[in-house]
Enzyme design. Structure first.
Site, PDB file in Angstrom:
ATOM      1  N   CYS A 180       7.543  12.352   9.326  1.00  0.00           N
ATOM      2  CA  CYS A 180       7.451  13.682  10.182  1.00  0.00           C
ATOM      3  C   CYS A 180       8.792  13.741  11.185  1.00  0.00           C
ATOM      4  O   CYS A 180       9.195  15.130  10.975  1.00  0.00           O
ATOM      5  CB  CYS A 180       6.125  13.584  11.238  1.00  0.00           C
ATOM      6  N   LYS A 201     -10.716   7.763  10.102  1.00  0.00           N
ATOM      7  CA  LYS A 201     -10.691   7.849   8.804  1.00  0.00           C
ATOM      8  C   LYS A 201      -9.230   7.883   8.402  1.00  0.00           C
ATOM      9  O   LYS A 201      -8.457   8.757   8.568  1.00  0.00           O
ATOM     10  CB  LYS A 201     -11.176   9.456   8.263  1.00  0.00           C
ATOM     11  N   PRO A 202      -8.588   6.875   7.670  1.00  0.00           N
ATOM     12  CA  PRO A 202      -7.449   6.569   7.240  1.00  0.00           C
ATOM     13  C   PRO A 202      -7.113   7.558   5.916  1.00  0.00           C
ATOM     14  O   PRO A 202      -8.017   8.150   5.490  1.00  0.00           O
ATOM     15  CB  PRO A 202      -7.492   5.115   7.006  1.00  0.00           C
ATOM     16  N   GLY A 249       2.433  20.856  16.107  1.00  0.00           N
ATOM     17  CA  GLY A 249       1.375  20.424  16.483  1.00  0.00           C
ATOM     18  C   GLY A 249       1.145  20.648  18.292  1.00  0.00           C
ATOM     19  O   GLY A 249       2.036  20.998  18.625  1.00  0.00           O
ATOM     20  N   GLU A 259      -6.542   8.507   2.201  1.00  0.00           N
ATOM     21  CA  GLU A 259      -7.201   7.968   0.944  1.00  0.00           C
ATOM     22  C   GLU A 259      -6.173   7.161   0.275  1.00  0.00           C
ATOM     23  O   GLU A 259      -6.665   6.127  -0.288  1.00  0.00           O
ATOM     24  CB  GLU A 259      -7.800   8.838   0.182  1.00  0.00           C
ATOM     25  N   LEU A 272     -15.490  24.319  20.159  1.00  0.00           N
ATOM     26  CA  LEU A 272     -14.941  24.129  21.458  1.00  0.00           C
ATOM     27  C   LEU A 272     -14.788  22.431  21.780  1.00  0.00           C
ATOM     28  O   LEU A 272     -14.907  22.036  23.033  1.00  0.00           O
ATOM     29  CB  LEU A 272     -15.658  24.496  22.443  1.00  0.00           C
ATOM     30  N   GLY A 332       3.626  18.498  10.558  1.00  0.00           N
ATOM     31  CA  GLY A 332       4.660  18.411   9.829  1.00  0.00           C
ATOM     32  C   GLY A 332       6.041  18.546  10.699  1.00  0.00           C
ATOM     33  O   GLY A 332       5.797  19.151  11.806  1.00  0.00           O
ATOM     34  N   ASP A 334       0.859  -1.239   0.021  1.00  0.00           N
ATOM     35  CA  ASP A 334       0.165   0.090   0.067  1.00  0.00           C
ATOM     36  C   ASP A 334       0.890   1.455   0.031  1.00  0.00           C
ATOM     37  O   ASP A 334       0.704   2.369  -0.563  1.00  0.00           O
ATOM     38  CB  ASP A 334      -0.959  -0.025   1.062  1.00  0.00           C
TER      39      ASP A 334
HETATM   40  P1  NAD Z   1      -2.361  15.363   4.817  1.00  0.00           P
HETATM   41  O1  NAD Z   1      -2.537  16.439   5.664  1.00  0.00           O
HETATM   42  O2  NAD Z   1      -2.728  15.606   3.380  1.00  0.00           O
HETATM   43  O3  NAD Z   1      -3.456  14.247   5.117  1.00  0.00           O
HETATM   44  C1  NAD Z   1      -3.741  13.735   6.328  1.00  0.00           C
HETATM   45  C2  NAD Z   1      -5.286  13.206   6.709  1.00  0.00           C
HETATM   46  O4  NAD Z   1      -6.004  14.257   6.620  1.00  0.00           O
HETATM   47  C3  NAD Z   1      -5.512  12.226   5.666  1.00  0.00           C
HETATM   48  O5  NAD Z   1      -6.277  11.183   6.238  1.00  0.00           O
HETATM   49  C4  NAD Z   1      -6.305  13.097   4.679  1.00  0.00           C
HETATM   50  O6  NAD Z   1      -7.260  12.312   3.863  1.00  0.00           O
HETATM   51  C5  NAD Z   1      -6.816  14.043   5.685  1.00  0.00           C
HETATM   52  N1  NAD Z   1      -7.533  15.259   5.097  1.00  0.00           N
HETATM   53  C6  NAD Z   1      -7.045  15.881   4.027  1.00  0.00           C
HETATM   54  N2  NAD Z   1      -7.767  17.085   3.878  1.00  0.00           N
HETATM   55  C7  NAD Z   1      -8.589  17.147   4.936  1.00  0.00           C
HETATM   56  C8  NAD Z   1      -9.508  17.882   5.435  1.00  0.00           C
HETATM   57  N3  NAD Z   1      -9.771  19.073   4.720  1.00  0.00           N
HETATM   58  N4  NAD Z   1     -10.271  17.892   6.638  1.00  0.00           N
HETATM   59  C9  NAD Z   1      -9.894  16.748   7.311  1.00  0.00           C
HETATM   60  N5  NAD Z   1      -8.930  15.763   6.806  1.00  0.00           N
HETATM   61  C10 NAD Z   1      -8.325  15.826   5.659  1.00  0.00           C
HETATM   62  O7  NAD Z   1      -1.086  14.630   5.289  1.00  0.00           O
HETATM   63  P2  NAD Z   1      -0.333  13.346   4.358  1.00  0.00           P
HETATM   64  O8  NAD Z   1       0.347  13.960   3.259  1.00  0.00           O
HETATM   65  O9  NAD Z   1      -1.136  12.230   4.389  1.00  0.00           O
HETATM   66  O10 NAD Z   1       0.807  13.197   5.433  1.00  0.00           O
HETATM   67  C11 NAD Z   1       2.172  14.006   5.401  1.00  0.00           C
HETATM   68  C12 NAD Z   1       2.271  14.915   6.501  1.00  0.00           C
HETATM   69  O11 NAD Z   1       1.909  14.449   7.699  1.00  0.00           O
HETATM   70  C13 NAD Z   1       3.630  15.380   6.657  1.00  0.00           C
HETATM   71  O12 NAD Z   1       3.561  17.023   7.028  1.00  0.00           O
HETATM   72  C14 NAD Z   1       4.016  14.834   7.914  1.00  0.00           C
HETATM   73  O13 NAD Z   1       5.118  15.573   8.596  1.00  0.00           O
HETATM   74  C15 NAD Z   1       2.703  14.752   8.842  1.00  0.00           C
HETATM   75  N6  NAD Z   1       2.850  13.689   9.625  1.00  0.00           N
HETATM   76  C16 NAD Z   1       2.983  14.083  10.939  1.00  0.00           C
HETATM   77  C17 NAD Z   1       3.267  13.232  11.889  1.00  0.00           C
HETATM   78  C18 NAD Z   1       3.646  13.336  13.360  1.00  0.00           C
HETATM   79  O14 NAD Z   1       3.391  12.623  14.401  1.00  0.00           O
HETATM   80  N7  NAD Z   1       3.702  14.792  13.736  1.00  0.00           N
HETATM   81  C19 NAD Z   1       3.401  11.852  11.724  1.00  0.00           C
HETATM   82  C20 NAD Z   1       3.199  11.343  10.271  1.00  0.00           C
HETATM   83  C21 NAD Z   1       3.101  12.394   9.394  1.00  0.00           C
END
Ligand code: NAD
Length: 489
Positions: free
Chosen positions: A292, A183-184, A463, A186, A252, A260, A100
């Site tokens: 990340c 929600k994982p 975060g 996509e 709230l 990131g 995957d």
């Molecule tokens: P992304 O923000 O594109 O997506 C993350 C999740 O949010 C996905 O499930 C996506 O479907 C969902 N999503 C997208 N648009 C949304 C919206 N408008 N409302 C709600 N949910 C929405 O991130 P990505 O490309 O999947 O992952 C990479 C990013 O994640 C990098 O910036 C990485 O640093 C960060 N990350 C952080 C950690 C941590 O622990 N700090 C761990 C892993 C990844």
């Protein structure tokens, strides 16, 4: 209908209220294999009406106490059963995760699945430790403080470590007694579906965990704005994290965000060079740089700059890049064509900004997959885009420093604050420097040394909140105080 193969082992439907179903409009969506751009099969693609169904199921399960009403010990037993089952199903999960995400099968087997098992076991233990406090007051009363689950929690996870990041949320959320709508990402839905099946087999009652696969923006926004969800945990990009935090905050609702990063890895001249080289390489190539807590900004003290670069420029081109299914592969493909174009864009920009490519810098053509060679770039200033932004690919920029103070300033000159590394032979320096670095997770003489008991999370644009450790359990609870009048005898 999915053919045999990895997707043949996954229940590729929505998991709602203990049952597998198609989406309300019957839509399904292909899952792409990043190693060759082929289609692995397809999964159900939920609508917002399906999210409503999942939330209703989780709400009913939270309100009737079928999970929160169990003792911590009973919840612990179920989580331990899930850990044992996951151990038995290691190969199934590792194959699904590898196909995957394009993750080398080696790491799926020895990192991703074992980490998820450890998270389940750790929070199984903590489920038995939910405790409160008695407060001594001058009132003629007994005052005590309880920690209670929020109720329904919404979990949203990114593509890069689907299993680990799902389980790092699910395990503490369940340990604390919450019910879940998950929600994982996509692009990588498979192990979330396998995890739902695993938890059902371990004895988690229907409605307690619900998984909806589908479009991030449409479903994610709907979930975060849903009035029947009590709290959220989001891991993903800073841009999306800020958006979902604004929606949750506007209602709230508590939200934990893991976002990131763009960590600095500081190598002092007194470091053990062998240890430092390992730390530098692992920090930027692991998961093809899509992590990340990667350390893509190497800061080197001038006296060892040339020696360290010499070793890196010999070692890095020899790291095996290739098919994830090959047990010798260390670097697999990036997640998508789009992600590879993005990484390439950062590398091109670095060259335009005067950067010099020491190794890599180009695609690797193999099976039509999204491969990119591990890349080292020198000669960039601190303002260069490729230094400032999170590239999320196997790209290392190198900057030189002369003093400890300069190293600290360079390391802290970012809006992110997730991780940082200090490679040094001096304990005194390690303590001094880590104290001043603005990052939530730091390593000395190594990289990415993690344990489920050690809190994980960022400062600044990386975060709010912490995963792992007792801190994570607290994130999934809220506080109630009770004062009972006790009239004097
Ligand atoms: P992304 O923000 O594109 O997506 C993350 C999740 O949010 C996905 O499930 C996506 O479907 C969902 N999503 C997208 N648009 C949304 C919206 N408008 N409302 C709600 N949910 C929405 O991130 P990505 O490309 O999947 O992952 C990479 C990013 O994640 C990098 O910036 C990485 O640093 C960060 N990350 C952080 C950690 C941590 O622990 N700090 C761990 C892993 C990844």
């Amino acid at each position: 209908m999915n053919a045999p193969g990895v997707l043949g082992t996954v229940p590729a439907k929505l998991y709602i209220n203990g049952a597998w179903s198609e989406s309300s409009n019957g839509e399904r969506h292909p899952v792409t294999n990043p190693a060759d751009a082929s289609t692995l099969g397809d999964v159900a693609w939920a609508t917002t009406a399906d999210v409503d169904r999942a939330v209703a199921a989780a709400r009913a399960a939270a309100d009737d106490g079928r999970w929160s009403g169990l003792s911590g010990r009973e919840r612990s037993r179920v989580l331990n059963r899930a850990a044992a089952l996951l151990r038995e199903r290691t190969e199934q999960f590792a194959q699904a995760e590898s196909a995957d995400v394009g993750k080398p099968i080696l790491f799926a087997r020895i990192v991703d699945v074992p980490t998820a098992i450890e998270q389940l076991e750790y929070f199984a233990a903590l489920a038995q430790t939910m405790d409160g406090a008695v407060r001594e007051t001058p009132l003629p009363a007994l005052s005590y403080v309880r920690r209670e689950p929020h109720g329904v929690v919404g979990l949203i996870t990114p593509f890069n470590f689907p299993l680990i990041l799902s389980v790092s949320k699910i395990a503490p959320a369940l340990a604390a007694g919450n019910t879940i709508v998950h929600k994982p990402a996509e692009d990588t839905p498979l192990t979330a579906l396998l995890t739902a099946q695993l938890l059902e087999d371990a004895g988690v009652p229907a409605g307690v965990i619900n998984v909806v696969t589908g479009d991030g923006a449409a479903l994610g926004n709907h979930l975060v704005a849903h009035p029947d969800v009590d709290a959220f945990a989001f891991t993903g990009s800073t841009a999306v994290g800020k958006r979902v935090a604004a929606i949750a905050g506007g209602n709230l609702k508590p939200i934990m965000t893991e976002l990131g990063g763009n960590a600095a890895n500081i190598v002092f001249a007194d470091a053990d060079l062998n240890v430092a080289v390992d730390a530098v390489i692992n920090a930027f190539i692991f998961n093809t740089g899509q992590f990340c807590m990667a350390g893509p900004r190497l800061l080197v003290e001038r006296p060892i700059h040339d020696a360290l670069l010499g070793i890196l420029s010999n070692a890095v081109p020899n790291i095996p890049v290739g098919r994830p299914s090959d047990p010798g592969t260390v670097i697999g493909p990036l997640i998508s064509a789009r992600q590879r174009e993005r990484v390439e864009g950062f590398v091109n920009q670095a060259v335009a900004d005067g950067g010099k490519i020491i190794t890599g810098g180009s695609r690797l053509d193999l099976d039509g997959g999204y491969y990119f060679r591990p890349t080292i770039i020198t000669g960039l200033g601190n303002d260069a885009l490729t230094v400032r932004e999170e590239v999320f690919g196997p790209v290392l920029t190198v900057q030189v420093f002369d003093t400890e103070e300069e190293a600290i300033q360079l390391a802290n000159s970012t809006r992110y604050g997730l991780a940082a590394g200090v490679q040094t032979g001096s304990i005194a320096r390690a303590v001094r420097v880590t104290k001043r670095l603005k990052a939530g997770i730091q390593w000395v003489n190594g990289w990415a040394m993690l344990d489920p008991s050690v809190p994980f999370g960022g400062y600044g644009d990386s975060g709010l909140g912490r995963e792992s450790g007792p801190e994570a359990l607290l994130n999934y609870t809220r506080t109630k105080s009770v004062t009972i009048a006790v009239p004097p005898a």
